[in-house]
Design a protein around this motif. Structure first.
Motif, PDB file in Angstrom:
ATOM      1  N   ALA A   1      47.148  62.335  58.722  1.00  0.00           N
ATOM      2  CA  ALA A   1      47.842  63.040  59.815  1.00  0.00           C
ATOM      3  C   ALA A   1      49.065  63.973  59.188  1.00  0.00           C
ATOM      4  CB  ALA A   1      48.076  62.587  61.123  1.00  0.00           C
ATOM      5  N   ILE A   2      49.970  63.125  58.504  1.00  0.00           N
ATOM      6  CA  ILE A   2      51.208  63.334  57.917  1.00  0.00           C
ATOM      7  C   ILE A   2      50.912  64.565  56.928  1.00  0.00           C
ATOM      8  CG2 ILE A   2      51.288  62.048  56.097  1.00  0.00           C
ATOM      9  CD1 ILE A   2      54.215  62.690  58.450  1.00  0.00           C
ATOM     10  N   ASN A   3      49.849  64.799  56.312  1.00  0.00           N
ATOM     11  CA  ASN A   3      49.485  66.032  55.433  1.00  0.00           C
ATOM     12  C   ASN A   3      49.147  67.349  56.182  1.00  0.00           C
ATOM     13  OD1 ASN A   3      50.096  64.430  53.332  1.00  0.00           O
ATOM     14  ND2 ASN A   3      48.019  63.888  53.181  1.00  0.00           N
ATOM     15  N   LEU A   4      48.642  67.162  57.371  1.00  0.00           N
ATOM     16  CA  LEU A   4      48.493  68.260  58.324  1.00  0.00           C
ATOM     17  C   LEU A   4      49.880  69.465  58.407  1.00  0.00           C
ATOM     18  CD1 LEU A   4      46.672  66.992  61.211  1.00  0.00           C
ATOM     19  CD2 LEU A   4      45.981  68.396  59.197  1.00  0.00           C
ATOM     20  N   VAL A   5      49.250  70.690  58.107  1.00  0.00           N
ATOM     21  CA  VAL A   5      50.270  71.738  58.319  1.00  0.00           C
ATOM     22  C   VAL A   5      49.690  72.855  59.082  1.00  0.00           C
ATOM     23  CG1 VAL A   5      51.492  71.498  55.957  1.00  0.00           C
ATOM     24  CG2 VAL A   5      49.538  72.960  56.193  1.00  0.00           C
ATOM     25  N   PRO A   6      50.604  73.736  59.799  1.00  0.00           N
ATOM     26  CA  PRO A   6      49.981  74.892  60.543  1.00  0.00           C
ATOM     27  C   PRO A   6      49.138  75.776  59.448  1.00  0.00           C
ATOM     28  CG  PRO A   6      51.963  74.569  61.214  1.00  0.00           C
ATOM     29  CD  PRO A   6      51.950  73.816  59.945  1.00  0.00           C
ATOM     30  N   GLN A   7      48.207  76.671  59.950  1.00  0.00           N
ATOM     31  CA  GLN A   7      47.238  77.512  59.256  1.00  0.00           C
ATOM     32  C   GLN A   7      48.392  78.649  58.613  1.00  0.00           C
ATOM     33  OE1 GLN A   7      44.215  79.921  61.021  1.00  0.00           O
ATOM     34  NE2 GLN A   7      42.939  79.611  59.111  1.00  0.00           N
ATOM     35  N   GLY A   8      48.106  78.916  57.449  1.00  0.00           N
ATOM     36  CA  GLY A   8      49.090  79.939  56.655  1.00  0.00           C
ATOM     37  C   GLY A   8      50.063  79.426  55.965  1.00  0.00           C
ATOM     38  N   ILE A   9      50.444  78.001  56.048  1.00  0.00           N
ATOM     39  CA  ILE A   9      51.460  77.359  55.240  1.00  0.00           C
ATOM     40  C   ILE A   9      50.516  76.378  54.098  1.00  0.00           C
ATOM     41  CG2 ILE A   9      53.260  75.558  55.184  1.00  0.00           C
ATOM     42  CD1 ILE A   9      53.745  76.239  57.987  1.00  0.00           C
ATOM     43  N   LYS A  10      51.121  76.499  53.053  1.00  0.00           N
ATOM     44  CA  LYS A  10      50.487  75.744  51.749  1.00  0.00           C
ATOM     45  C   LYS A  10      50.358  74.375  52.308  1.00  0.00           C
ATOM     46  CE  LYS A  10      50.290  75.367  47.065  1.00  0.00           C
ATOM     47  NZ  LYS A  10      50.886  75.506  45.697  1.00  0.00           N
ATOM     48  N   GLY A  11      49.218  73.970  52.306  1.00  0.00           N
ATOM     49  CA  GLY A  11      48.725  72.406  52.660  1.00  0.00           C
ATOM     50  C   GLY A  11      47.545  72.165  53.348  1.00  0.00           C
ATOM     51  N   LEU A  12      47.209  71.354  53.826  1.00  0.00           N
ATOM     52  CA  LEU A  12      45.844  70.892  54.755  1.00  0.00           C
ATOM     53  C   LEU A  12      46.246  71.174  56.280  1.00  0.00           C
ATOM     54  CD1 LEU A  12      43.309  69.519  54.440  1.00  0.00           C
ATOM     55  CD2 LEU A  12      44.206  67.248  55.240  1.00  0.00           C
ATOM     56  N   SER A  13      45.270  72.236  56.494  1.00  0.00           N
ATOM     57  CA  SER A  13      45.219  72.845  57.787  1.00  0.00           C
ATOM     58  C   SER A  13      44.079  72.130  58.436  1.00  0.00           C
ATOM     59  CB  SER A  13      45.434  74.182  57.947  1.00  0.00           C
ATOM     60  OG  SER A  13      44.029  74.903  57.584  1.00  0.00           O
ATOM     61  N   LEU A  14      44.063  72.219  59.970  1.00  0.00           N
ATOM     62  CA  LEU A  14      42.856  71.825  60.721  1.00  0.00           C
ATOM     63  C   LEU A  14      41.690  72.627  60.492  1.00  0.00           C
ATOM     64  CD1 LEU A  14      44.382  71.113  64.454  1.00  0.00           C
ATOM     65  CD2 LEU A  14      42.996  69.575  62.769  1.00  0.00           C
ATOM     66  N   GLU A  15      41.981  74.087  60.169  1.00  0.00           N
ATOM     67  CA  GLU A  15      40.738  74.824  59.535  1.00  0.00           C
ATOM     68  C   GLU A  15      40.045  74.313  58.498  1.00  0.00           C
ATOM     69  OE1 GLU A  15      43.263  77.102  62.524  1.00  0.00           O
ATOM     70  OE2 GLU A  15      43.790  75.751  60.491  1.00  0.00           O
ATOM     71  N   ASP A  16      40.778  73.758  57.370  1.00  0.00           N
ATOM     72  CA  ASP A  16      40.357  73.204  56.128  1.00  0.00           C
ATOM     73  C   ASP A  16      39.455  71.879  56.564  1.00  0.00           C
ATOM     74  OD1 ASP A  16      41.686  74.985  54.567  1.00  0.00           O
ATOM     75  OD2 ASP A  16      43.525  74.051  54.563  1.00  0.00           O
ATOM     76  N   CYS A  17      39.864  71.325  57.443  1.00  0.00           N
ATOM     77  CA  CYS A  17      39.475  70.127  58.151  1.00  0.00           C
ATOM     78  C   CYS A  17      38.049  70.341  58.557  1.00  0.00           C
ATOM     79  CB  CYS A  17      39.899  69.211  58.907  1.00  0.00           C
ATOM     80  SG  CYS A  17      41.482  68.414  58.095  1.00  0.00           S
ATOM     81  N   LEU A  18      37.846  71.218  59.482  1.00  0.00           N
ATOM     82  CA  LEU A  18      36.750  71.709  60.049  1.00  0.00           C
ATOM     83  C   LEU A  18      35.753  72.434  59.079  1.00  0.00           C
ATOM     84  CD1 LEU A  18      38.020  73.583  63.262  1.00  0.00           C
ATOM     85  CD2 LEU A  18      37.318  71.087  63.023  1.00  0.00           C
ATOM     86  N   TYR A  19      36.361  73.212  57.963  1.00  0.00           N
ATOM     87  CA  TYR A  19      35.242  73.846  56.913  1.00  0.00           C
ATOM     88  C   TYR A  19      34.655  72.604  56.479  1.00  0.00           C
ATOM     89  CZ  TYR A  19      33.678  76.504  53.120  1.00  0.00           C
ATOM     90  OH  TYR A  19      32.853  77.149  52.445  1.00  0.00           O
ATOM     91  N   SER A  20      35.364  71.378  55.922  1.00  0.00           N
ATOM     92  CA  SER A  20      34.834  70.139  55.296  1.00  0.00           C
ATOM     93  C   SER A  20      33.772  69.737  56.117  1.00  0.00           C
ATOM     94  CB  SER A  20      36.154  69.268  55.111  1.00  0.00           C
ATOM     95  OG  SER A  20      36.928  69.587  54.208  1.00  0.00           O
ATOM     96  N   LEU A  21      33.748  69.516  57.512  1.00  0.00           N
ATOM     97  CA  LEU A  21      32.658  69.011  58.243  1.00  0.00           C
ATOM     98  C   LEU A  21      31.560  70.013  57.981  1.00  0.00           C
ATOM     99  CD1 LEU A  21      34.531  67.976  61.479  1.00  0.00           C
ATOM    100  CD2 LEU A  21      33.852  66.411  59.908  1.00  0.00           C
ATOM    101  N   LEU A  22      31.760  71.226  58.159  1.00  0.00           N
ATOM    102  CA  LEU A  22      30.782  72.015  57.965  1.00  0.00           C
ATOM    103  C   LEU A  22      29.971  72.001  56.467  1.00  0.00           C
ATOM    104  CD1 LEU A  22      29.691  74.605  59.537  1.00  0.00           C
ATOM    105  CD2 LEU A  22      31.273  76.203  58.246  1.00  0.00           C
ATOM    106  N   LEU A  23      30.848  71.722  55.421  1.00  0.00           N
ATOM    107  CA  LEU A  23      30.283  71.604  54.182  1.00  0.00           C
ATOM    108  C   LEU A  23      29.396  70.220  54.196  1.00  0.00           C
ATOM    109  CD1 LEU A  23      33.057  72.248  51.866  1.00  0.00           C
ATOM    110  CD2 LEU A  23      30.989  73.570  52.051  1.00  0.00           C
TER     111      LEU A  23
END
Length: 525
Positions: A287-309
């Motif tokens: 959780a400490i690595n999470l960042v809002p979308q648009g900022i360089k880092g791991l976003s929730l959208e990245d996590c959801l895309y990983s689930l999709l993969l």
């Protein structure tokens, strides 16, 4: 393959005509192979002639050794692989045809025509599931079709006819459609269905609650307890919550969970085991690595895309997966800017929202309404004992811990009060750690025993003195259960080197207390 343990699929024969046989998968059979036979409780011919097929009612085909199965699916858990292998092959039928002097064998996957086949004596409507029944007359009609292409066309016709009732089904809650000779003869509403034919469970949208009846709360609880030890009461309640979440449909609520306890006590493994049981995608996120979308880092959208993969782009499956946020307690210790932005994003995510995922190849809209959400952390600074390892949160009242989390304003009251379930994982006792070492299916000892038997045909013998030495080392060094497995791997370094350099030479490897202290000291014979 000769003299190795092998696994084959047993098929039931149906004769279409003088030149064509269909073989439907029944079960998985364990045995050994010679050049021409598969030896199990009975002896079966491998690659039988066309004349042999006339005499045999069943055959064994699609045969793999343990090593081949592991290589095929890139996994070492043979128990899981056997179940997975059978599940995959049950979607196929084997067709053997004789054309002049040549014999051809091929597989046909009928899942796109009929999602699931089950032979049943009685079926009772559960949770408003829709059922399509092809009665005996329709089945007999299919089996008389000699041309396989014509058979496919007829099945496609049935599928089209069934799908034409979708709107009617939604309005009238139809639970049975009976097809005779290609014609829909009967519709029934909310009735019990009795049949001795084949039941087709049509693929349904999630809101129509298609539930796998082979999955149960008791089965889920047992599956987790075979892998995680020392938290029986917590597992019982977690299994209940996760099963309710698994069976939720659109418009119903999925309830998030918060897991509190020391590192390495089984928080992650408990949730991972449950998702493995459900066969749904799971992603662990720091959780400490999470960042809002648009900022360089791991976003929730990245996590959801990983689930999709992980779900091979099957969005319905991905949206029933789970995100596990580890070190959630540290999320509240970030910068002020971070603390103010992420809780607001997580709040919408927890409540259930549609999140836009932009990628170079395509864009996706991911609905988080039915997605599992689990948050975990040590929260050691909130508990009586400040040590990260060895404290016992079970002595705390869950409500008091939640009050402390709110009082310290980690994330804001609005966010934490959206998580209704809090589970406490205490540090394991010495006896529970010993049981986990010897009995858990995730224990490094259990995994090594299977690996050595498969790869070297060597029996791994673990003495009591070895186990006690491992436990002593953990207590002295204040290590977690996760680190305990690392210590086991380290103690086997020299033994594995010897086995790899002398394949086939040894039959038995014995580990003692000395092996823990010095990996060069082991007994091998």
């Amino acid at each position: 393959m000769e003299n190795c343990t092998c696994y084959g699929i047993k098929y039931h024969k149906i004769k279409l005509n003088e030149n064509t046989y269909l073989f439907f998968p029944l079960t998985l059979v364990e045995g050994r192979c010679t050049d021409s036979t598969f030896l199990a409780e009975e002896t079966y011919k491998i690659n039988p002639t066309f004349e042999d097929l006339e005499k045999e009612s069943v055959i064994i085909d699609t045969i793999y050794t343990e090593e081949e199965l592991c290589n095929l699916y890139e996994l070492d858990d043979i128990d899981f692989l056997k179940e997975f292998f059978l599940a995959v092959e049950q979607e196929n039928i084997v067709v053997i045809q004789k054309e002049k002097q040549n014999i051809t064998k091929r597989k046909i996957n009928l899942a796109k025509f009929l999602s699931t086949y089950k032979s049943v004596e009685e079926y009772t409507e559960i949770n408003k599931r829709s059922v399509v029944t092809l009665n005996d007359a329709a089945i007999e009609s299919l089996l008389t079709i000699e041309d396989l292409e014509q058979l496919k066309k007829q099945l496609q016709t049935y599928k089209t006819k069934i799908e034409s009732f979708n709107e009617k089904k939604k309005k009238e809650r139809v639970t049975k459609i009976t097809v005779e000779d290609g014609q829909v003869k009967d519709l029934e509403v909310n009735k019990k269905v009795k049949t001795t034919s084949i039941v087709h469970e049509k693929a349904l949208p999630l809101e129509e609650a298609k539930i796998d009846t082979s999955i149960s709360l008791r089965g889920l609880e047992t599956y987790i307890k075979e892998r995680v030890f020392g938290h029986d009461e917590e597992i019982k309640r977690i299994a209940k919550t996760m099963f309710m979440n698994y069976t939720a449909v659109k418009g119903e609520k999925v309830e998030p969970m918060l897991l509190v306890g020391p590192t390495g006590t089984g928080k992650t493994e408990t949730i991972k085991a449950a998702m493995h049981y459900f066969n749904l995608p799971f992603l662990e996120v720091n959780a400490i690595n999470l960042v809002p979308q648009g900022i360089k880092g791991l976003s929730l959208e990245d996590c959801l895309y990983s689930l999709l993969l992980s779900a091979d782009y099957v969005q319905e499956k991905a949206e029933k997966g789970l995100l596990f946020f580890d070190e959630f307690d540290k999320l509240g210790s970030g910068s002020e800017e971070f603390r103010s932005s992420m809780p607001h994003i997580l709040l919408k995510f927890i409540e259930g929202t549609k999140m836009f995922i932009e990628r170079d190849d395509a864009d996706y809209t991911f609905d988080t309404s039915l997605l599992g959400k689990v948050f975990a952390g040590t929260f050691s600074d909130l508990l009586e004992n400040k040590k990260p390892i060895g404290y016992n949160p079970s002595k705390e009242n869950p409500r008091n811990i939640m009050k402390k989390i709110v009082k310290e304003d980690y994330f804001g009251k609005e966010l934490i009060t959206r998580i209704p379930h809090l589970f406490l994982f205490n540090d394991l006792s010495r006896l529970e750690k010993k049981r986990a070492l010897l009995e858990s299916k995730l224990s490094e000892i259990s995994l090594k025993k299977k690996r050595y038997q498969r790869q070297f045909q060597v029996d791994l013998v673990v003495t009591d003195s070895y186990i006690e030495a491992i436990l002593d080392a953990l207590e002295e060094e204040e290590k977690s259960m996760r680190e305990m497995n690392n210590r086991i791997c380290q103690s086997l370094d020299c033994a594995e080197y010897e086995l790899l350099n002398n394949v086939g030479k040894y039959k038995r490897l014995v580990l003692t207390r000395e092996t823990v202290e010095d990996s060069t000291k082991f007994k091998i014979e």
